[in-house]
Write a protein that holds these residues in place. Structure first.
Motif, PDB file in Angstrom:
ATOM      1  N   ASN A 133      46.849  47.383  36.212  1.00 27.47           N
ATOM      2  CA  ASN A 133      46.025  48.134  37.147  1.00 27.47           C
ATOM      3  C   ASN A 133      44.627  47.542  37.294  1.00 27.47           C
ATOM      4  N   HIS A 134      44.515  46.232  37.150  1.00 32.26           N
ATOM      5  CA  HIS A 134      43.223  45.576  37.355  1.00 32.26           C
ATOM      6  C   HIS A 134      42.756  45.825  38.792  1.00 32.26           C
ATOM      7  N   PRO A 135      41.444  46.062  39.007  1.00 27.50           N
ATOM      8  CA  PRO A 135      40.930  46.348  40.361  1.00 27.50           C
ATOM      9  C   PRO A 135      41.281  45.302  41.406  1.00 27.50           C
ATOM     10  N   LEU A 136      41.530  44.068  40.967  1.00 32.19           N
ATOM     11  CA  LEU A 136      41.847  43.000  41.925  1.00 32.19           C
ATOM     12  C   LEU A 136      43.348  42.726  42.035  1.00 32.19           C
ATOM     13  N   ILE A 144      37.982  39.602  50.914  1.00 27.94           N
ATOM     14  CA  ILE A 144      37.750  40.796  50.081  1.00 27.94           C
ATOM     15  C   ILE A 144      37.517  40.393  48.630  1.00 27.94           C
ATOM     16  N   PHE A 145      38.319  39.458  48.152  1.00 29.21           N
ATOM     17  CA  PHE A 145      38.172  38.964  46.774  1.00 29.21           C
ATOM     18  C   PHE A 145      36.766  38.406  46.565  1.00 29.21           C
ATOM     19  N   VAL A 149      33.841  39.771  43.976  1.00 24.71           N
ATOM     20  CA  VAL A 149      33.352  38.858  42.940  1.00 24.71           C
ATOM     21  C   VAL A 149      31.865  38.567  43.128  1.00 24.71           C
ATOM     22  N   ALA A 150      31.431  38.370  44.371  1.00 25.34           N
ATOM     23  CA  ALA A 150      30.017  38.072  44.635  1.00 25.34           C
ATOM     24  C   ALA A 150      29.130  39.228  44.192  1.00 25.34           C
ATOM     25  N   ASP A 151      29.609  40.458  44.391  1.00 23.68           N
ATOM     26  CA  ASP A 151      28.840  41.636  43.985  1.00 23.68           C
ATOM     27  C   ASP A 151      28.706  41.690  42.458  1.00 23.68           C
ATOM     28  N   ARG A 152      29.812  41.464  41.756  1.00 20.26           N
ATOM     29  CA  ARG A 152      29.776  41.488  40.285  1.00 20.26           C
ATOM     30  C   ARG A 152      28.926  40.335  39.750  1.00 20.26           C
ATOM     31  N   LYS A 153      29.073  39.182  40.367  1.00 18.34           N
ATOM     32  CA  LYS A 153      28.322  38.013  39.920  1.00 18.34           C
ATOM     33  C   LYS A 153      26.820  38.231  40.110  1.00 18.34           C
TER      34      LYS A 153
END
Length: 473
Positions: A133-136, A144-145, A149-153
């Motif tokens: 159930n990983h968010p990605l 979208i990916f 990722v850019a937001d988390r980074k």
């Protein structure tokens, strides 16, 4: 003159500070905790079994002196609890394990608190491989990916810039942030390729990425060896069109070794190749190509620092494949007709109590348990009505390794390796509520071929094994 005196005084103080070792103080509220630690410097192989344990006891401070250099250490506290600690010359830092939580204090507290958050980000990326159930997990769109990722980074970088001053540590962590999300991209790409959803935009993104394979800082990242492996698989099987079926379990080490030799050089190749060899050893895969790969490795790096670690283990694998088995107390079970069910599988042992060890050559804990078998057998009740059966769930392609292992470990008793039909019987008999058969698994069967102990005691608990057996005699 005063200026020169002040300058030399400054140099002397600096030398004293940087010559003093880092002191690490460990505390715990538990009765005792086994601790292991090792530097993440891109030089030491990060396998906990290579490092001696330190026992930390309740209400006592355990002091550890670390070399006087700027390094991040990984600490294994107890069973599976890990932490990162930043070490600098002359500093004193405290790591406290209370109620299964880790707390930091001391000179490098700010850095260690940051590393705690960085570990959470690392786990988010690592967990993609084993969390359904990983968010990605359901993301297929590259756009979208990349947005997620850019937001988390960006949050990771903001935390780094807020907490950590400019310097070598910051530069290192900036690289680590970049690599953790590139590792996640590769995992996602492999998952999509396996499900036939790997579109051209993912492939173009892959081609444009810089993985910093030649950089020594990259080598210090825990993701580096896995990034290399995943990169090679994608480039070879997707970009270069190599058929994955040409690379099987027994040849994958050779395949990766050769690819690494083209991708890397110098210290990065020396380190990653040693990691590849020892990872096979650590996982107890005992792949047949390890001795020959070790010879190639030595030819490339005759004075490498990993020889003392690799050589004794490679010698064991070489002995495994060059032995001449002659122990008539090792018996292979052959059925004249296919068994219909588990009770039917036990028919060669009618009238005997059977202690079954369900294992596989790919199971490291299974193999580790073999060292306890001799002591366990000494505790067996004095009876000729007890049989020891090793039941392997290995696939056909591992037949040779299975046959060699039972002789290499001198596993006296009866042995049977399941086929497609009997594997269904075993899984049906011993699977859990989720349909999973976990190994090693120990079972005791009575004289009528019926299961008496579905989860029997392990060889590491010989007294309990004896008690269970005695109830059936």
């Amino acid at each position: 003159m005063k200026k020169y005196l002040a300058f030399f005084l400054l140099l002397s103080v600096t030398a004293l500070v940087y010559g003093r070792p880092q002191k690490l103080v460990i505390k715990t509220d538990k009765e005792s905790v086994e601790l292991r630690y090792w530097p993440l410097d891109g030089k030491q192989l990060p396998f906990y079994s290579l490092y001696s344990p330190v026992i930390v006891t309740c209400r006592q401070m355990t002091e550890i002196e670390l070399p006087c250099n700027e390094t991040i250490y990984k600490i294994l506290l107890g069973k599976g609890k890990t932490s990162l600690v930043y070490a600098t010359a002359g500093a004193v830092d405290t790591v406290s394990l209370y109620r299964d939580s880790v707390y930091f204090s001391g000179h490098n507290q700010t850095y260690n608190l940051y590393l705690e958050e960085a570990e959470k980000a690392d786990e988010y990326c690592r967990s993609y491989s084993y969390t359904r159930n990983h968010p990605l997990a359901k993301v297929q769109s590259l756009a979208i990916f990349k947005t997620i990722v850019a937001d988390r980074k960006a949050k990771d970088e903001a935390l780094l810039n807020k907490e950590i001053p400019v310097g070598r540590f910051m530069l290192q962590q900036q690289r680590f942030i970049d690599l953790r999300y590139k590792a996640l991209f590769l995992k996602k790409a492999i998952a999509l390729y396996a499900s036939s959803d790997f579109s051209d935009d993912w492939m173009n993104e892959f081609k444009a990425m810089d993985f910093h394979f030649m950089d020594s800082i990259s080598r210090q990242s825990g993701f580096f060896p896995k990034i290399l492996e995943d990169y090679v698989f994608i480039k070879s099987f997707v970009l270069d069109g190599i058929n994955p079926k040409t690379v099987d379990e027994e040849s994958v080490n050779t395949f990766l070794f050769e690819k690494y030799c083209h991708l890397l050089s110098d210290k990065n190749l020396e380190y990653v190749a040693a990691y590849l060899l020892y990872n096979d050893i650590f996982q107890k895969r005992y792949s047949k190509d390890i001795p020959s790969l070790y010879d190639k490795y030595i030819a490339l790096f005759p004075d490498n620092p990993y020889i003392k670690i690799l050589l004794p283990e490679v010698a064991k694998i070489s002995a495994l494949y060059h032995q001449k088995p002659d122990n008539d107390k090792i018996q292979i079970v052959c059925y004249e007709t296919e068994p219909e069910d588990f009770t039917d599988m036990m028919r060669p042992f009618a009238g005997k109590v059977v202690y079954i060890n369900i294992w596989a050559t790919t199971c490291s804990p299974c193999i580790q348990s073999f060292s306890n078998v001799a002591a366990m057998k000494q505790h067996f009740p004095d009876s000729k009505d007890i049989v020891l059966l090793y039941l392997s769930i290995d696939r056909d392609e591992r037949h040779e390794k299975w046959n060699r292992m039972i002789n290499y470990y001198n596993l006296e008793g009866y042995h049977y390796r399941v086929n497609k039909h009997t594997s269904k019987i075993i899984y049906s008999a011993f699977k859990d509520s989720k349909g999973i058969l976990t190994i090693p698994r120990y079972v005791i069967v009575d004289k009528n071929g019926k299961i008496a102990f579905m989860n029997a005691a392990s060889p590491s608990n010989p007294i309990e094994v004896r008690k269970q057996l005695q109830t059936l005699l």
